[in-house]
Design a protein around this motif. Structure first.
Motif, PDB file in Angstrom:
ATOM      1  N   LEU A 254       0.832  -1.204   0.000  1.00 57.31           N
ATOM      2  CA  LEU A 254       0.000   0.000   0.000  1.00 57.31           C
ATOM      3  C   LEU A 254       0.870   1.259   0.000  1.00 57.31           C
ATOM      4  N   SER A 255       1.936   1.195   0.782  1.00 58.00           N
ATOM      5  CA  SER A 255       2.826   2.358   0.865  1.00 58.00           C
ATOM      6  C   SER A 255       3.458   2.637  -0.486  1.00 58.00           C
ATOM      7  N   ILE A 256       3.873   1.541  -1.142  1.00 56.59           N
ATOM      8  CA  ILE A 256       4.496   1.709  -2.463  1.00 56.59           C
ATOM      9  C   ILE A 256       3.477   2.301  -3.414  1.00 56.59           C
ATOM     10  N   SER A 257       2.254   1.702  -3.357  1.00 51.72           N
ATOM     11  CA  SER A 257       1.204   2.167  -4.271  1.00 51.72           C
ATOM     12  C   SER A 257       0.823   3.608  -3.967  1.00 51.72           C
ATOM     13  N   GLU A 258       0.795   3.926  -2.637  1.00 51.12           N
ATOM     14  CA  GLU A 258       0.425   5.281  -2.263  1.00 51.12           C
ATOM     15  C   GLU A 258       1.500   6.268  -2.696  1.00 51.12           C
ATOM     16  N   ALA A 259       2.764   5.838  -2.520  1.00 50.22           N
ATOM     17  CA  ALA A 259       3.871   6.711  -2.927  1.00 50.22           C
ATOM     18  C   ALA A 259       3.814   6.945  -4.429  1.00 50.22           C
ATOM     19  N   ARG A 260       3.492   5.848  -5.138  1.00 50.43           N
ATOM     20  CA  ARG A 260       3.372   5.955  -6.588  1.00 50.43           C
ATOM     21  C   ARG A 260       2.256   6.942  -6.942  1.00 50.43           C
ATOM     22  N   PHE A 261       1.118   6.749  -6.237  1.00 52.51           N
ATOM     23  CA  PHE A 261      -0.042   7.608  -6.460  1.00 52.51           C
ATOM     24  C   PHE A 261       0.339   9.073  -6.176  1.00 52.51           C
ATOM     25  N   ARG A 262       1.057   9.258  -5.019  1.00 52.83           N
ATOM     26  CA  ARG A 262       1.421  10.621  -4.629  1.00 52.83           C
ATOM     27  C   ARG A 262       2.353  11.230  -5.678  1.00 52.83           C
ATOM     28  N   ASP A 263       3.311  10.409  -6.159  1.00 54.44           N
ATOM     29  CA  ASP A 263       4.236  10.902  -7.176  1.00 54.44           C
ATOM     30  C   ASP A 263       3.490  11.297  -8.434  1.00 54.44           C
ATOM     31  N   VAL A 264       2.559  10.401  -8.807  1.00 53.92           N
ATOM     32  CA  VAL A 264       1.786  10.664 -10.036  1.00 53.92           C
ATOM     33  C   VAL A 264       0.987  11.950  -9.855  1.00 53.92           C
ATOM     34  N   VAL A 265       0.327  12.028  -8.690  1.00 55.27           N
ATOM     35  CA  VAL A 265      -0.520  13.196  -8.425  1.00 55.27           C
ATOM     36  C   VAL A 265       0.296  14.479  -8.446  1.00 55.27           C
ATOM     37  N   SER A 266       1.506  14.413  -7.841  1.00 50.84           N
ATOM     38  CA  SER A 266       2.273  15.655  -7.791  1.00 50.84           C
ATOM     39  C   SER A 266       2.961  15.940  -9.125  1.00 50.84           C
ATOM     40  N   ALA A 267       3.141  14.870  -9.934  1.00 53.79           N
ATOM     41  CA  ALA A 267       3.802  15.099 -11.229  1.00 53.79           C
ATOM     42  C   ALA A 267       2.866  15.773 -12.221  1.00 53.79           C
ATOM     43  N   PHE A 268       1.564  15.523 -12.063  1.00 52.87           N
ATOM     44  CA  PHE A 268       0.619  16.113 -13.005  1.00 52.87           C
ATOM     45  C   PHE A 268       0.210  17.515 -12.583  1.00 52.87           C
ATOM     46  N   ASP A 269      -0.402  18.176 -13.517  1.00 58.59           N
ATOM     47  CA  ASP A 269      -0.796  19.544 -13.230  1.00 58.59           C
ATOM     48  C   ASP A 269      -2.171  19.619 -12.603  1.00 58.59           C
ATOM     49  N   GLU A 270      -2.695  18.498 -12.157  1.00 57.35           N
ATOM     50  CA  GLU A 270      -4.020  18.489 -11.567  1.00 57.35           C
ATOM     51  C   GLU A 270      -3.949  18.319 -10.064  1.00 57.35           C
ATOM     52  N   TYR A 271      -4.957  18.818  -9.368  1.00 57.34           N
ATOM     53  CA  TYR A 271      -5.077  18.423  -7.973  1.00 57.34           C
ATOM     54  C   TYR A 271      -6.218  17.421  -7.882  1.00 57.34           C
ATOM     55  N   VAL A 272      -6.052  16.476  -6.944  1.00 57.07           N
ATOM     56  CA  VAL A 272      -7.010  15.373  -6.835  1.00 57.07           C
ATOM     57  C   VAL A 272      -7.894  15.629  -5.635  1.00 57.07           C
ATOM     58  N   TRP A 273      -9.161  15.321  -5.786  1.00 52.23           N
ATOM     59  CA  TRP A 273     -10.105  15.570  -4.691  1.00 52.23           C
ATOM     60  C   TRP A 273     -11.105  14.438  -4.583  1.00 52.23           C
ATOM     61  N   GLU A 274     -11.754  14.390  -3.418  1.00 52.64           N
ATOM     62  CA  GLU A 274     -12.864  13.452  -3.215  1.00 52.64           C
ATOM     63  C   GLU A 274     -13.978  14.197  -2.515  1.00 52.64           C
ATOM     64  N   ILE A 275     -15.192  13.879  -2.911  1.00 50.06           N
ATOM     65  CA  ILE A 275     -16.338  14.487  -2.220  1.00 50.06           C
ATOM     66  C   ILE A 275     -17.305  13.392  -1.818  1.00 50.06           C
ATOM     67  N   ASP A 276     -18.123  13.692  -0.780  1.00 58.81           N
ATOM     68  CA  ASP A 276     -19.120  12.717  -0.367  1.00 58.81           C
ATOM     69  C   ASP A 276     -20.428  12.983  -1.115  1.00 58.81           C
ATOM     70  N   LEU A 277     -21.474  12.304  -0.693  1.00 58.16           N
ATOM     71  CA  LEU A 277     -22.742  12.440  -1.431  1.00 58.16           C
ATOM     72  C   LEU A 277     -23.353  13.825  -1.278  1.00 58.16           C
ATOM     73  N   GLN A 278     -22.925  14.543  -0.236  1.00 61.10           N
ATOM     74  CA  GLN A 278     -23.425  15.915  -0.055  1.00 61.10           C
ATOM     75  C   GLN A 278     -22.495  16.930  -0.715  1.00 61.10           C
ATOM     76  N   ALA A 279     -21.627  16.439  -1.563  1.00 57.55           N
ATOM     77  CA  ALA A 279     -20.673  17.279  -2.311  1.00 57.55           C
ATOM     78  C   ALA A 279     -19.730  18.030  -1.384  1.00 57.55           C
ATOM     79  N   ARG A 280     -19.387  17.427  -0.242  1.00 54.71           N
ATOM     80  CA  ARG A 280     -18.413  18.047   0.654  1.00 54.71           C
ATOM     81  C   ARG A 280     -17.063  17.394   0.424  1.00 54.71           C
ATOM     82  N   TYR A 281     -16.019  18.219   0.425  1.00 59.46           N
ATOM     83  CA  TYR A 281     -14.684  17.666   0.233  1.00 59.46           C
ATOM     84  C   TYR A 281     -14.329  16.735   1.382  1.00 59.46           C
ATOM     85  N   THR A 282     -13.821  15.560   1.028  1.00 63.70           N
ATOM     86  CA  THR A 282     -13.325  14.656   2.061  1.00 63.70           C
ATOM     87  C   THR A 282     -11.816  14.480   1.919  1.00 63.70           C
TER      88      THR A 282
END
Ligand SMILES: Nc1nc2c(ncn2[C@@H]2O[C@@H]3COP(=O)(O)O[C@H]4[C@@H](O)[C@H](n5cnc6c(=O)[nH]c(N)nc65)O[C@@H]4COP(=O)(O)O[C@H]3[C@H]2O)c(=O)[nH]1
Length: 825
Positions: A254-282
């Motif tokens: 999981l750590s490797i995958s998360e690190a990979r995910f974090r690297d990917v996320v920071s390498a791209f020009d996008e920010y990643v988000w999650e929201i719940d069913l009430q459209a609140r950022y989680t």
């Protein structure tokens, strides 16, 4: 319900259940055991009691029974008297028990207790189970109804055997009720112990559970920190060790995958988000700070719609709701968001649904957002450039076309009309070429600004290119359209002061109305073209509507264009020559030169003026062919006259259009013609208008100098009608200056014209140039011009342009002056 309990609650409940089961089991076992033990003890007591009774039976009793003289009744009475105290005494030692003696010989119960009743001395029932002891000779145990105690009893029946003879039996018993009471008391005695046990069990289980949970918590904490070593796990269990190993492996993965995910996320020009069913950022990735200037942790819990531009909220809400309900998410949703610094940014979003791993229900959306503000600005810029004119900031042709199409599509002609105003600045080319493009641009900008200021706000004002503007005025009839055109015209009539130059600018305006002049963009454009054309034909500063006559003249123009092509093909042209005569001196009245003028005699339309067809020929570039023909034919003709009639120095002046002159091979063409025809260069004069001179001054200058070097005469035609005639006199090597007819016309009555002509002559003389006045019709004019020092006169006064034969006759009549460019008049 179990699903709603936490693991801790579940463990508590389970432990409690176990305690209850254990307690219940142990109590049940204890009760059973007590009962069993009690019944065993009672059995043993009863057994002992019956044995005791049996062994206690005195010898006398047996004697009584066997006494030969005694009646049975007496025997019973005496036996009772002996045995009853024994039984009573025995029972006092065993309270709650009963006992009795039965004599078989007397067939009677002879003593019993504890509640002895003499009347109760009775026979034993024939079906009593007690009788079974006679056949087994062994003590019997039974649970039966007692005759003597009138109750259910537990009894031991023992045969009384003496000398192998069964003499009867004794029994001892205890009533069921007494046994139950005894049992009940026994249980009650144990109750405090039970309670103690219960408390102990509950507390114990609570302690065990707490310890277990505590261990579990420690285990969990250490698993989270992953700082367990195998030795630590010994205090837990091998199973936990296994679990731990699995967890650790998973965690590492999981750590490797998360690190990979974090690297990917920071390498791209996008920010990643999650929201719940009430459209609140989680969740929001770190990149959020960079892209929207806000700490992601502060945004968690906030609604996604906060800070979204009000105009975009509805669209965003729709996408999110649909993305959740369809479990499909959404792609490429663009919206504007107010950044932390208050600036508006454009963001592009894509999202997928987040599913609960157990229920597979949508529990929110996970997406990525990119800042596309720069792209949007570039798009806006591109859009702006695509639909605006860079110089004036007005709409351009494309934008106007679209707006026109829109109005045509919407048009309900009974309700609304609209108009198109086509504005074209008069002689703009001259301004541009004369004062330079920078000033020309400023003129366009100021004119554009004036129009923008004066036209209604709902008008679309566009620059189509060059000096052409078009205004689209919605909901206007002919009156209003004309009013606006007049307002513009009035504003244009005020002189413009740009770069310390005072410029009088005018513009022609053509007007077309929808739907009368057209219902589609194409027809309306044609109509407004026609209207402008009509205005232009009428002269500078004119306003014209699109009338049937205007359309007619446009049609004529098109037809003429067609005819011109045919005319060139069919050689319908001829040449006329107009002489130029010397005004003073020894050669006064003699022909010095001749201007050659093109003539078009159409088979049906008759004579067509060059003033009408030359602009058309220039427009269609037929002038190149025609001009070449004129030059060659006239040179040839003049050379023929020279040779045939000894008119050696006869000079011919040929008009050169700017279209011809700008051609790279123009000088070469002239040289070729001279060579071909044999005409000396000194007998050729080229008349060039200001418009020619204005094009690329440097190249013009080069060409003129080259021509001049060849010995050709160069005349500046129509002098005074343009903006910068004077300037050209200075910079170009002209030999002759031709004063335009429009100035000559004013001589002598118009003082200004007269003075102007005098000044022109003076100026030319100062530059050592010949002066030719054209369009001279009166003697007065000749007088003034010759007195003023004008060298040559051309005009109807002496001769109209003549066909070749008549020209020759005129030439022969008037002696020819012999002059060369070298020795000017
Ligand atoms: N009312 C009046 N008019 C007079 C008088 N004297 C001369 N004219 C007219 O004035 C014009 C002089 O020619 P332009 O200024 O070069 O103006 C010329 C010239 O610019 C152009 N043009 C004529 N032939 C040619 C040609 O072969 N090549 C080129 N490029 N242009 C030509 O057409 C213009 C008009 O030519 P035209 O109609 O032949 O008109 C001629 C001539 O007939 C007069 O006393 N009274």
């Amino acid at each position: 319900m179990a699903r709603y309990l936490s693991i801790t609650q579940k463990i508590y409940l389970l432990t409690l259940l176990l305690v209850v089961i254990t307690l219940t089991g142990s109590v049940a076992f204890n009760v059973y055991y007590t009962w069993k033990e009690l019944s065993q003890r009672e059995y043993e007591l009863t057994f002992s009691l019956s044995h005791l009774l049996d062994t206690s039976l005195p010898e006398k009793y047996f004697q009584i029974i066997e006494h030969p003289q005694l009646e049975n009744a007496e025997k019973i009475t005496q036996a009772n008297q002996i045995l009853q105290p024994l039984v009573t005494q025995l029972l006092q030692a065993f309270p709650g028990y009963g006992a009795g003696v039965y004599s078989r010989k007397l067939n009677a119960i002879v003593a019993f207790g504890p509640d002895f009743n003499p009347k109760g001395l009775i026979d034993i029932r024939p079906n009593s189970p007690a009788r079974a002891v006679y056949s087994t000779r062994e003590p019997l145990r039974y649970d039966s109804y007692s005759q003597t105690r009138q109750a259910q009893v537990l009894a031991i029946i023992r045969p009384v055997i003496r000398d192998q003879e069964i003499l009867g039996h004794v029994w001892s018993n205890i009533t069921q009720k007494s046994f139950n009471n005894l049992f009940y008391h026994k249980i009650v005695e144990q109750l405090p112990l039970f309670i103690f046990l219960c408390l102990f069990a509950v507390l114990g289980s609570r302690l065990i559970t707490a310890r277990f949970l505590n261990n579990l918590r420690t285990f969990r904490d250490r698993i989270q920190r992953l700082d367990l070593v195998k030795n630590d796990l010994r205090q837990f269990s091998p199973e936990l060790l296994e679990i731990y190993e699995e967890v650790r492996t998973s965690y590492e993965r999981l750590s490797i995958s998360e690190a990979r995910f974090r690297d990917v996320v920071s390498a791209f020009d996008e920010y990643v988000w999650e929201i719940d069913l009430q459209a609140r950022y989680t969740y929001l990735s770190d990149k959020t700070r960079e892209l929207i200037g806000q700490d992601p942790s502060l945004l968690v819990g906030q609604n996604i719609y906060e800070r979204i531009h009000a105009d975009d909220i509805y669209k965003v809400r729709q996408h999110i709701e649909l993305g959740i309900s369809s479990a499909q998410g959404f792609r490429d949703l663009e919206f504007r968001r107010i950044r932390h610094n208050g600036q508006l940014g454009w963001y592009k979003n894509s999202a997928v649904a987040i599913l609960d791993p157990n229920t597979h229900q949508v529990i929110g959306l996970r997406g990525a957002t990119r800042d596309v503000t720069t792209n949007k600005q570039q798009e806006a810029q591109i859009h702006y450039l695509a639909y605006h004119d860079a110089l004036t900031g007005l709409s351009n042709r494309n934008a106007l076309k679209q707006e026109l199409q829109k109005l045509c599509d919407q048009q309900t002609y009974n309700e609304h009309t609209f108009s198109l105003l086509f504005i074209d600045i008069d002689r703009f080319k001259e301004i541009n070429d004369n004062f330079g493009h920078t000033l020309g641009d400023k003129v366009l900008q100021q004119m554009a600004e004036t129009m923008r200021r004066l036209l209604p706000v709902n008008a679309t004002l566009a620059r189509l290119g060059g000096d052409e503007f078009m205004a689209l005025l919605p909901k206007t009839d002919s009156n209003i359209a004309e009013k606006h055109a007049l307002i513009l015209q009035k504003a244009f009539s005020r002189p413009l002061i740009i770069q310390r130059q005072r410029l009088h600018i005018s513009a022609c305006i053509g007007i077309a109305l929808a739907p009368d002049d057209g219902e589609s963009p194409d027809t309306l454009s044609q109509s407004v073209d026609t209207a402008l054309y009509t205005a232009k034909v009428q002269g500078p500063g004119q306003i014209r509507f699109c009338t049937p006559q205007a359309s007619q003249s446009m049609l004529e123009q098109i037809r003429l264009q067609h005819e011109l092509f045919l005319a060139v093909k069919q050689q319908q042209f001829s040449l006329a020559y107009q002489p130029q005569l010397i005004t003073c001196g020894a050669y006064q009245g003699q022909v010095m030169s001749m201007e050659v003028l093109l003539r078009w005699q159409h088979p049906e339309l008759g004579f067509i003026s060059p003033a009408r067809f030359i602009p058309l020929a220039e427009e269609t570039r037929l002038i190149i062919e025609l001009g070449h023909w004129v030059l060659k034919t006239s040179c040839h003709q003049v050379r023929q006259w020279q040779l045939e009639h000894q008119l050696d120095n006869l000079r011919v002046a040929v008009n050169i259009s700017s279209v011809q002159f700008v051609r790279e091979d123009f000088v070469q063409q002239v040289a070729d013609i001279l060579e071909e025809t044999g005409l000396p260069a000194s007998c050729l004069e080229l008349e060039i208008t200001e418009s020619v001179a204005m094009e690329q001054a440097e190249q013009v200058s080069l060409k003129l100098n080259e021509l001049k070097r060849m010995g050709i005469w160069l005349a500046l035609d129509d002098f005074g009608t343009g903006f910068s005639s004077l300037k050209y006199l200075k910079i170009f090597p002209f030999d002759i200056l031709k004063i335009d007819k429009s100035f000559v016309d004013g001589i002598p009555h118009d003082q200004q014209d007269t003075r102007l002509v005098e000044a022109m002559i003076h100026l030319a003389q100062g530059q050592n140039m010949q002066v030719v006045a054209e369009g001279v019709e009166t003697e007065e004019q000749i007088k003034h011009l010759s007195q003023g020092g004008c060298d040559l006169i051309q005009g109807y006064y002496f001769s109209r342009p003549l066909p070749p034969q008549q020209t020759l006759e005129f030439l022969l009549e008037h002696q020819l002056a012999c002059k060369t460019p070298a020795d000017n008049v």
